[in-house]
Scaffold this active site. Structure first.
Site, PDB file in Angstrom:
ATOM      1  CB  CYS A   8      37.639   2.356  35.409  1.00 57.14           C
ATOM      2  SG  CYS A   8      36.981   1.376  36.780  1.00 57.14           S
ATOM      3  CG  ASN A  11      38.651  -2.380  40.322  1.00 55.57           C
ATOM      4  OD1 ASN A  11      39.169  -3.103  41.178  1.00 55.57           O
ATOM      5  ND2 ASN A  11      38.274  -2.856  39.163  1.00 55.57           N
ATOM      6  CB  CYS A  13      31.234   1.608  37.228  1.00 54.57           C
ATOM      7  SG  CYS A  13      30.364   2.343  38.639  1.00 54.57           S
ATOM      8  NE  ARG A  14      34.503   4.149  33.972  1.00 54.50           N
ATOM      9  CZ  ARG A  14      35.240   5.249  33.938  1.00 54.50           C
ATOM     10  NH1 ARG A  14      35.379   5.881  32.783  1.00 54.50           N
ATOM     11  NH2 ARG A  14      35.821   5.717  35.020  1.00 54.50           N
ATOM     12  CB  SER A  15      38.076  -1.703  35.328  1.00 53.41           C
ATOM     13  OG  SER A  15      37.987  -1.422  36.691  1.00 53.41           O
ATOM     14  CG  ASP A 120      32.608   7.823  36.001  1.00 52.36           C
ATOM     15  OD1 ASP A 120      31.782   6.968  36.392  1.00 52.36           O
ATOM     16  OD2 ASP A 120      33.353   8.445  36.766  1.00 52.36           O
TER      17      ASP A 120
HETATM   18  P1  4NP Z   1      34.372   3.430  37.667  1.00 54.02           P
HETATM   19  O1  4NP Z   1      33.207   4.432  38.150  1.00 54.02           O
HETATM   20  O2  4NP Z   1      35.626   4.252  37.555  1.00 54.02           O
HETATM   21  O3  4NP Z   1      33.888   2.937  36.351  1.00 54.02           O
HETATM   22  O4  4NP Z   1      34.469   2.348  38.718  1.00 54.02           O
HETATM   23  C1  4NP Z   1      33.323   5.238  39.286  1.00 54.02           C
HETATM   24  C2  4NP Z   1      33.080   4.719  40.525  1.00 54.02           C
HETATM   25  C3  4NP Z   1      33.152   5.522  41.644  1.00 54.02           C
HETATM   26  C4  4NP Z   1      33.486   6.856  41.495  1.00 54.02           C
HETATM   27  C5  4NP Z   1      33.738   7.373  40.243  1.00 54.02           C
HETATM   28  C6  4NP Z   1      33.669   6.565  39.140  1.00 54.02           C
HETATM   29  N1  4NP Z   1      33.553   7.687  42.633  1.00 54.02           N
HETATM   30  O5  4NP Z   1      33.757   8.913  42.468  1.00 54.02           O
HETATM   31  O6  4NP Z   1      33.397   7.213  43.758  1.00 54.02           O
END
Ligand code: 4NP
Length: 151
Positions: A8, A11, A13-15, A120
């Protein structure tokens, strides 16, 4: 050995959820010794950090502990190390397919039928994480079926 990297943006939240959920499904299928699983982000902002507390919480609510995971960025060696690089959304997919990734046959979206994004959830509320859990859980079932059929 089959190897799977979930990808993602951050790294956190989702992955990490995908890694934890898929690991559980592979364990339940008795295949832990045959499938190597990891996750990474296309961005490096959160490298070294544990998953977002909301991801840890929703995983724990389903009996899965992801708290010991630590975020890392995708590296060019991941294209050599992993058979499947599984993107959570179209942005992650496009990022993986740039450069060296063009040649890799195992780059795909988690949700392929129809092609869809795991949204996201970072800037949203807890409902977003429930939706992510539900989508990732279904996607991991389909992915495991697909990998078993291709072996
Ligand atoms: P992820 O979510 O891609 O599912 O881990 C996010 C975590 C942090 C950010 C964006 C998406 N960020 O902009 O910091």
């Amino acid at each position: 050995m089959t190897s799977v990297l979930f990808v993602c943006l951050g790294n956190i939240c989702r992955s990490p959820l995908a890694e934890g959920i898929f690991r559980r499904k592979v364990q339940d299928a008795g295949r832990s010794d045959q499938i190597l699983i990891d996750s990474a982000g296309t961005g490096a902002w959160h490298a070294g950090n544990p998953p977002d507390p909301r991801s840890i919480e929703i995983a724990a609510a389903h009996g899965i502990d992801i708290s010991s995971q630590r975020a890392r960025q995708v590296t060019s060696s991941d294209y050599d190390r992993f058979d499947y690089l599984v993107a959570m959304d179209a942005d992650n997919l496009a990022n993986l397919l740039s450069g060296k990734g063009k040649q890799h046959q195992g780059i795909r979206l988690l949700l392929t039928n129809p092609p869809a994004d795991v949204p996201d959830p970072y800037y949203g509320g807890p409902k977003g994480f429930e939706e992510v859990y539900r989508l990732v859980d279904g996607g991991c079932d389909a992915l495991l079926t697909s990998i078993r059929q291709s072996r």
